[in-house]
Design an enzyme around this catalytic site. Structure first.
Site, mmCIF file in Angstrom:
data_model
loop_
_atom_site.group_PDB
_atom_site.id
_atom_site.type_symbol
_atom_site.label_atom_id
_atom_site.label_comp_id
_atom_site.label_asym_id
_atom_site.label_seq_id
_atom_site.Cartn_x
_atom_site.Cartn_y
_atom_site.Cartn_z
ATOM 1 N N ALA A 120 0.821 -1.209 0.000
ATOM 2 C CA ALA A 120 0.000 0.000 0.000
ATOM 3 C C ALA A 120 0.860 1.266 0.000
ATOM 4 O O ALA A 120 2.088 1.207 0.060
ATOM 5 C CB ALA A 120 -0.928 -0.025 1.204
ATOM 6 N N HIS A 121 0.212 2.397 -0.019
ATOM 7 C CA HIS A 121 0.919 3.678 -0.103
ATOM 8 C C HIS A 121 1.787 3.935 1.131
ATOM 9 O O HIS A 121 1.460 3.533 2.227
ATOM 10 C CB HIS A 121 -0.047 4.840 -0.328
ATOM 11 C CG HIS A 121 -1.191 4.928 0.619
ATOM 12 N ND1 HIS A 121 -2.291 5.708 0.375
ATOM 13 C CD2 HIS A 121 -1.434 4.300 1.797
ATOM 14 C CE1 HIS A 121 -3.124 5.590 1.371
ATOM 15 N NE2 HIS A 121 -2.650 4.750 2.241
#
Lengths: 350, 350, 350
Positions: free
Chosen positions: C254-255
């Protein structure tokens, strides 16, 4: 090094105060230009941060941020030099600033700088494109497909026959869509697979007979779907993703699943066939829902939850088999207590 | 709105009775035309449903279905107007009707309406295509690849050098296949990755050395593989998917895995390197199998099962670490009982 | 049947002894040609195997392998006819031989036999390609992208604007890369998605507002990324994959995740937003890490571990919620003991 996402504009601290209804500390500059967002520890003079959690309070004194949206209880600690913007809701205010600085980043854009229809795209003669559609190189649009105004079809995406895609959508590179109707303002990230056959067989001792999957996928307005997620079409009822629902990467949504409006479904979650999910439900990462179950509106399933029975509306569940989150925490604590007791009674000192 | 999957024909209730050996209720129409399948609650006058589970009995009285394949014990409850087809096996009969109505839906077809070879496909001069191969736009067929008669290669699919694909296969859009031999009547859904290097390194304190993965992937006849699944090629023995095995979406199959015939493997399951699976084994969704284990023929692993030891043939396992399903249920029940006791003894009344 | 990966050369048993510093058994042939690797049970006369585990000792007597790298304790059992190469480290020696026989298999090559730039690739006029770049058919290279010498861009891959890719990389077919900087000698397998928006919303009762994701993905030198893995770009800090880290298939990153150097992350693992992972950490398959956690350098998380708190450097954790692996094993054992006791006390004899 390239920045990729460049702010479309800059905002002064005064404009930010007005936008977010935050109170600029007396004496702090009204005209300081802000053009990006950053966390306190890495922010520079033209960046804005936020502070609403004591966990990050230690970073406040040394920050080089130009401005900070800050909760009232931390405001006194803001160093001189920082433009301190006091607000009871720092994070929503921060998001509002980010959205104002980067409006173009709210929707993916062409990866080739295409405007209009790339020559190399293969658009079937019977497909219908409204005005202002962007088709990136090497996309494929099948017979009788319809694409609404302002929509982007990414490079190498494949849109099957009769598919309808609404307006202002962004369909990512390498996406495939078949037997589906897509609403307006839908964002579909690269590699998503929509509308293929679900996993339906009549098992038998000489092999498994494939069952025709005759229905569709319906994606309502304002849905966002993460990279490499797969959504199968319905077998006997349409697979439906309700308005405003957001789905993360690598999620598996089986045939006949009906998801309500404004749900949030995190990465690598899987919904088995014919699951029904109410509005505003939330699932953490790697959740699994067994087939034919119902998840009530507003229910929350913690990350990793393995759901094997219906979840009431508004319930918070976790664990496997999932149950109310407090029960699960008690189970975990009980087992750990038993282990500790067992080791004591054995005189273990390891 | 488009229906996408249109029945290739219609069947009368009399034809359905003959096809399924069901007994049409005396006085019910023999010539009612049926052209689609649907559940009782949404079916209309030209749809056929089935009923074999008391859970759905309540929907029988109000259904608008034109016909219903129905278990003998529910037959008396069938309303007038419905053509009631009594059979001891309503669901297999329903599947037979679906397959007869929708023969074209048993195998994916071109998303561009292509017949023959699309001009924009890149087919290497040394590739060999038998008669009746369909190549959708922008597919890529590498040197010395061989494609059997009647096979469809979807838009943007990439077939590597020397790959052999049999007859009557459907290779989905955006699939990549390398270092693999594919049998006949194999269905591969969009985004599947077959034959890339497995995850093999010799770990070391200065970094991890890549180990050449020198073998192939063998996919036998009548296999079906779901969207975005990844199957790595063998390192020291071929990765093999046995005849008639069906694999769902987003499944991970590592190098050297050998899966037997007619297995069913549900979504997001992962098989680590060198796992061996016997014929007719079944795995629910999100199962994980540790490397080098053997799953016996006919074994069933419940959804979410995390298998860390060999599973005997015919066993039914679940849990993590997985064991016999009854043991797992007892573990869950025991822990929940302990929690309840603990709360009682603490006088908790929450 | 095609072999796909052909050895680039053959080695004699004498050359192998020199390469691996193994001792060839007295009287065994120095000049036997070896051209492939194989396990003992399937090896033939031109294959080399290894033996370092008593589990496979039974296969030694009957092997048809031409040579075997063998641990000293098993050397006496090596049959006549086999060229026995004694070494204290058979497996690393075996890997060294494999790498010497198959240097071309250490990096994926063109699936179309392309040399230079395929005519059908869409390369933006402003993209900059160094000498010796290979662009397979139907790849798309966006404006101002830069590709280093010796790099391969696979068929149908899409490289977004301003992306920089270093030298001697292999970007697989159908990969999409945007808002990313890629180092040298990076291998990215087919279907990987890099740099799309992360899953970031400000939830609200009328819907969820999308938060601009303004940062990049940085992939350092010598990273390898497995098929259909997805890596989101950063929201407020760059997503970083450190030098030499190897990531398996279908992993979700994920980010804002920062992964250190030389980590190993197995298939279907998921790292939620803003996780930080130290150098040389190892994660088994299907691991999940909750957001904002830190995994210390050298930590090992067992397959299926669900991590909900920070993991100290060097720790070995497993279970869900994950904890030290010995604790988890005790929990499993304790629960199983309780079940057995419960059944005894109930006089159950099932």
């Amino acid at each position: 090094m390239p920045d990729f996402v460049r702010p479309n504009r800059e905002l002064t601290t005064g404009e930010i105060a007005a936008l977010t209804r935050a109170a600029l500390r007396e004496g702090d500059p009204v005209d300081r230009p802000i053009c990006n967002i950053a966390p306190l520890d890495t922010a520079g003079a033209a960046d804005i941060s936020f502070l609403d959690n004591s966990k990050y309070l230690g970073e406040l004194a040394g920050t080089r941020a130009g401005a900070c949206l800050i909760a009232p209880r931390f405001a006194a600690a803001a160093p001189r030099g920082l433009a301190a913007l006091e607000t009871p809701h720092p994070y929503p205010a921060f998001v509002a600033v980010a959205r104002a600085l980067f409006p173009a980043a709210l929707r993916p854009s062409s990866l080739f700088g295409t405007s209009g229809r790339a020559m190399s795209a293969q658009v079937h003669a019977t497909a219908r494109l409204e005005a202002g559609v962007t088709i990136d190189p090497l996309a494929v649009i099948g017979p009788h497909a319809e694409i609404g105004a302002g929509t982007l079809i990414g490079a190498g995406a494949v849109i099957g026959p009769d598919v309808r895609i609404g307006r202002e959508c962004a369909i990512g590179a390498g996406v495939t869509i078949q037997q589906a109707l897509i609403g307006d303002r839908v964002i579909i990230h690269p590699g998503v697979r929509i509308g293929q056959d679900g996993f339906g067989y009549l098992p038998g001792p000489r092999g498994h007979q494939k069952i025709p999957q005759t229905r569709r996928v319906i994606i309502q307005d304002d849905v966002e779907i993460g990279a490499n997620t797969a959504i199968d079409r319905g077998a006997t009822r349409d697979t439906v993703i309700g308005e405003g629902t957001k789905i993360d990467n690598l999620v598996h949504i089986a045939h006949n699943v009906m998801i309500g409006r404004h749900c949030l479904i995190a990465g690598q979650t899987g919904l088995a066939g014919s699951v029904t999910v109410g509005d505003f439900a939330i699932m953490g990462g790697q959740v699994g829902i067994s087939d034919h179950l119902t998840i009530g509106a507003g229910a929350m399933i913690g990350a990793r939850g393995g759901v094997m029975s219906n979840v009431p509306a508004g319930a918070r569940w976790a664990g496997y088999p999932a149950g109310p989150i407090l029960d699960w925490k008690r189970e975990v604590a009980t087992l750990r207590r038993l282990v500790r007791r067992g080791r004591k009674s054995e005189g273990t000192s390891e």
